[in-house]
Design a protein around this motif. Sequence first.
Motif, PDB file in Angstrom:
ATOM      1  N   MET A 189       0.821  -1.212   0.000  1.00 56.13           N
ATOM      2  CA  MET A 189       0.000   0.000   0.000  1.00 56.13           C
ATOM      3  C   MET A 189       0.856   1.265   0.000  1.00 56.13           C
ATOM      4  O   MET A 189       0.466   2.283  -0.575  1.00 56.13           O
ATOM      5  N   GLU A 190       2.019   1.211   0.641  1.00 56.47           N
ATOM      6  CA  GLU A 190       2.933   2.359   0.578  1.00 56.47           C
ATOM      7  C   GLU A 190       3.368   2.611  -0.860  1.00 56.47           C
ATOM      8  O   GLU A 190       3.431   3.754  -1.320  1.00 56.47           O
ATOM      9  N   LYS A 191       3.675   1.535  -1.569  1.00 53.66           N
ATOM     10  CA  LYS A 191       4.070   1.673  -2.974  1.00 53.66           C
ATOM     11  C   LYS A 191       2.919   2.235  -3.806  1.00 53.66           C
ATOM     12  O   LYS A 191       3.119   3.111  -4.653  1.00 53.66           O
ATOM     13  N   ALA A 192       1.715   1.721  -3.577  1.00 53.27           N
ATOM     14  CA  ALA A 192       0.555   2.177  -4.348  1.00 53.27           C
ATOM     15  C   ALA A 192       0.306   3.666  -4.125  1.00 53.27           C
ATOM     16  O   ALA A 192       0.065   4.418  -5.075  1.00 53.27           O
ATOM     17  N   ASN A 193       0.372   4.113  -2.873  1.00 57.88           N
ATOM     18  CA  ASN A 193       0.149   5.534  -2.581  1.00 57.88           C
ATOM     19  C   ASN A 193       1.269   6.404  -3.147  1.00 57.88           C
ATOM     20  O   ASN A 193       1.026   7.535  -3.577  1.00 57.88           O
ATOM     21  N   SER A 194       2.483   5.868  -3.159  1.00 56.47           N
ATOM     22  CA  SER A 194       3.599   6.603  -3.764  1.00 56.47           C
ATOM     23  C   SER A 194       3.373   6.773  -5.265  1.00 56.47           C
ATOM     24  O   SER A 194       3.629   7.843  -5.832  1.00 56.47           O
ATOM     25  N   GLU A 226      -4.436  -9.101  -3.372  1.00 55.79           N
ATOM     26  CA  GLU A 226      -5.547 -10.047  -3.312  1.00 55.79           C
ATOM     27  C   GLU A 226      -5.076 -11.472  -3.041  1.00 55.79           C
ATOM     28  O   GLU A 226      -5.854 -12.308  -2.587  1.00 55.79           O
ATOM     29  N   GLU A 227      -3.802 -11.739  -3.317  1.00 53.93           N
ATOM     30  CA  GLU A 227      -3.260 -13.071  -3.080  1.00 53.93           C
ATOM     31  C   GLU A 227      -2.774 -13.246  -1.643  1.00 53.93           C
ATOM     32  O   GLU A 227      -2.439 -14.356  -1.234  1.00 53.93           O
ATOM     33  N   LEU A 228      -2.720 -12.137  -0.888  1.00 51.82           N
ATOM     34  CA  LEU A 228      -2.294 -12.211   0.506  1.00 51.82           C
ATOM     35  C   LEU A 228      -3.458 -12.645   1.389  1.00 51.82           C
ATOM     36  O   LEU A 228      -4.627 -12.542   1.014  1.00 51.82           O
ATOM     37  N   LYS A 236     -10.871  -3.596   3.549  1.00 47.84           N
ATOM     38  CA  LYS A 236     -11.554  -2.300   3.541  1.00 47.84           C
ATOM     39  C   LYS A 236     -10.606  -1.196   3.081  1.00 47.84           C
ATOM     40  O   LYS A 236     -10.997  -0.293   2.329  1.00 47.84           O
ATOM     41  N   THR A 237      -9.344  -1.270   3.516  1.00 45.89           N
ATOM     42  CA  THR A 237      -8.342  -0.277   3.109  1.00 45.89           C
ATOM     43  C   THR A 237      -8.162  -0.274   1.592  1.00 45.89           C
ATOM     44  O   THR A 237      -8.061   0.786   0.964  1.00 45.89           O
ATOM     45  N   ILE A 238      -8.129  -1.460   0.993  1.00 44.94           N
ATOM     46  CA  ILE A 238      -7.975  -1.560  -0.464  1.00 44.94           C
ATOM     47  C   ILE A 238      -9.174  -0.946  -1.172  1.00 44.94           C
ATOM     48  O   ILE A 238      -9.028  -0.195  -2.148  1.00 44.94           O
ATOM     49  N   GLU A 239     -10.375  -1.244  -0.691  1.00 47.66           N
ATOM     50  CA  GLU A 239     -11.584  -0.692  -1.314  1.00 47.66           C
ATOM     51  C   GLU A 239     -11.615   0.829  -1.200  1.00 47.66           C
ATOM     52  O   GLU A 239     -12.023   1.524  -2.135  1.00 47.66           O
ATOM     53  N   GLU A 243     -11.694   3.455  -4.316  1.00 49.14           N
ATOM     54  CA  GLU A 243     -12.748   4.464  -4.418  1.00 49.14           C
ATOM     55  C   GLU A 243     -12.163   5.877  -4.467  1.00 49.14           C
ATOM     56  O   GLU A 243     -12.598   6.714  -5.271  1.00 49.14           O
ATOM     57  N   LYS A 244     -11.163   6.126  -3.639  1.00 46.27           N
ATOM     58  CA  LYS A 244     -10.559   7.452  -3.568  1.00 46.27           C
ATOM     59  C   LYS A 244      -9.863   7.833  -4.870  1.00 46.27           C
ATOM     60  O   LYS A 244      -9.908   8.997  -5.300  1.00 46.27           O
ATOM     61  N   ASN A 245      -9.231   6.863  -5.522  1.00 51.06           N
ATOM     62  CA  ASN A 245      -8.400   7.155  -6.697  1.00 51.06           C
ATOM     63  C   ASN A 245      -9.023   6.710  -8.013  1.00 51.06           C
ATOM     64  O   ASN A 245      -8.357   6.747  -9.050  1.00 51.06           O
TER      65      ASN A 245
END
Length: 521
Positions: A189-194, A226-228, A236-239, A243-245
């Motif tokens: 998630m850090e990578k995704a937000n970066s 999704e594989e984790l 919920k964090t992923i959703e 939604e935000k982006n």
Amino acid sequence: MSKISNSSDDLPAVDFDHLKKFESRINSAISEFEEKQCTGYSYQVIKNIQQEVDQYFLMNEKPDSKEFIDLMTQICTKLNENPIVDSINEQFQRKPSQKYSSYTNYISQPTQDLDIDEEIQIESFVHYKNHQVRYQELDNLQDLNLAKSHSNRSNLQQKLQQLNGNNINISTPAAVESVPTKSDFEIHMEKANSHIKDIEELLDSRKILAANRKVLKIEQILSECEELDLSEQQKKTIEEFKEKNFKLIELIKDETDLINYNLEVLQVEEGWITEKEKGKIKISYQYPDSNSLSLRMESELDLPLRNLLCLGNEFEYFKDYVPFVEEGKLVKDIRRASKIGYACMDVPMVSKRECYFYGTGYNLLDEIGSIPLVSKSIHSDPEFCRKIDLQIPKTTKYVRLEYKYYVFNIIPLGPNKCYVKIVLNVDYKIPLVPKSIQNWCARKFSLYFFERIIKKATNFAGTNWEKAMIKNKEFYDWLESQIQEFLKNCDLTDNSNTLQQAKDKIAVYLQKKKQEQQQDV
């Protein structure tokens, strides 16, 4: 190996099942690497496991049993000797024999002056600090070896202060606990937000193809998430992230599709019929189908590049050089170099025509060496209007024409020299006038249109465009900086070679895109 027998009695007993899970996760990371060849991501997973193993070794009992020693040795061997580490060693030219596990260094590098618990804490702490600072490279443990070379507590304390910037009590495990281990999910998630931050910056710079590559990386990261084995909160964090982006990612995809469509239009070489050649100017036409005419205008031009860009950007002054336009105006400014315009045309012998259009420019200098200006009519595209929150009047007293495509591609060849190719296909909605007459008129007016562009862009002194460039100085200075940065790295001694390279880059890009689409299918 006898050192292990001195473990402290107040530490929790070792859980062998927990240790075996480390081994299983290492095997999974290696399998995923061999399948997907994601070196950076896989190495991050290995390092994450490494940190957990180090911390577990530090914080739990270390029994003097063959089972424990064999299992720890097996785990640490896999952490140090695997295809992922081999790949990193090769990239950074590291020695394959380098070990970076607290356990293996603890076994192989005994220290005479410290008791066991203190030594383990120093090794683990230095190891964690190195990974925090240089997580992209293998830890060579120079700091650890330096720490071990000291023979008294004051020097060790001083070394740890240099690493952490604080007083560290080396007699307790608190120093290690202060560096928390990140889960695979947190790293993802850090990578995704970066990447999202990068996309926003690239969008502002109009580097859409680079932004789209970031979008693809985000999609890969979310797929891996999704594989984790995720908790409900993590799901919920992923959703929430999606939604935000969502709008930003969809915007980049739409813009990329528009770029690809117009680049394909530019690359069509078959079927063109030469209408007129005058100096360096060449006018061609073709019939993509029985109901439409496409026009192509191209030439090398000796004039300031940003003057050309200004002509395309200032909608209000279309009437000064575009045939039949009696009014042009800005309807909505969406973002830098991206806006909605309106044009009304007084075409001879028929009622007036109008058009609401999307006009935008893309900085593709790094990818294909050009700046495409793209336009498309939008009054018949309610989905596009919805996305940009635009309401277009449904009723009008004029007929609305349609742009099938309109692309104005500029390839810089020097500070005041460029190659321009314009390709367009416009339906003026004149059903009562024979197509042959419409096409003849369009072909004849295309040379007049192109010559007016050249004339107006050659000298802006005292014109409305000069005033516009002063008024929007920040924007046009930014344009100039992008062009100069590109030209600085170009070989401008052979313009024909530079031009051919730009054309080849478009062809290579489209061919690669086609191959990717075939692979997806």
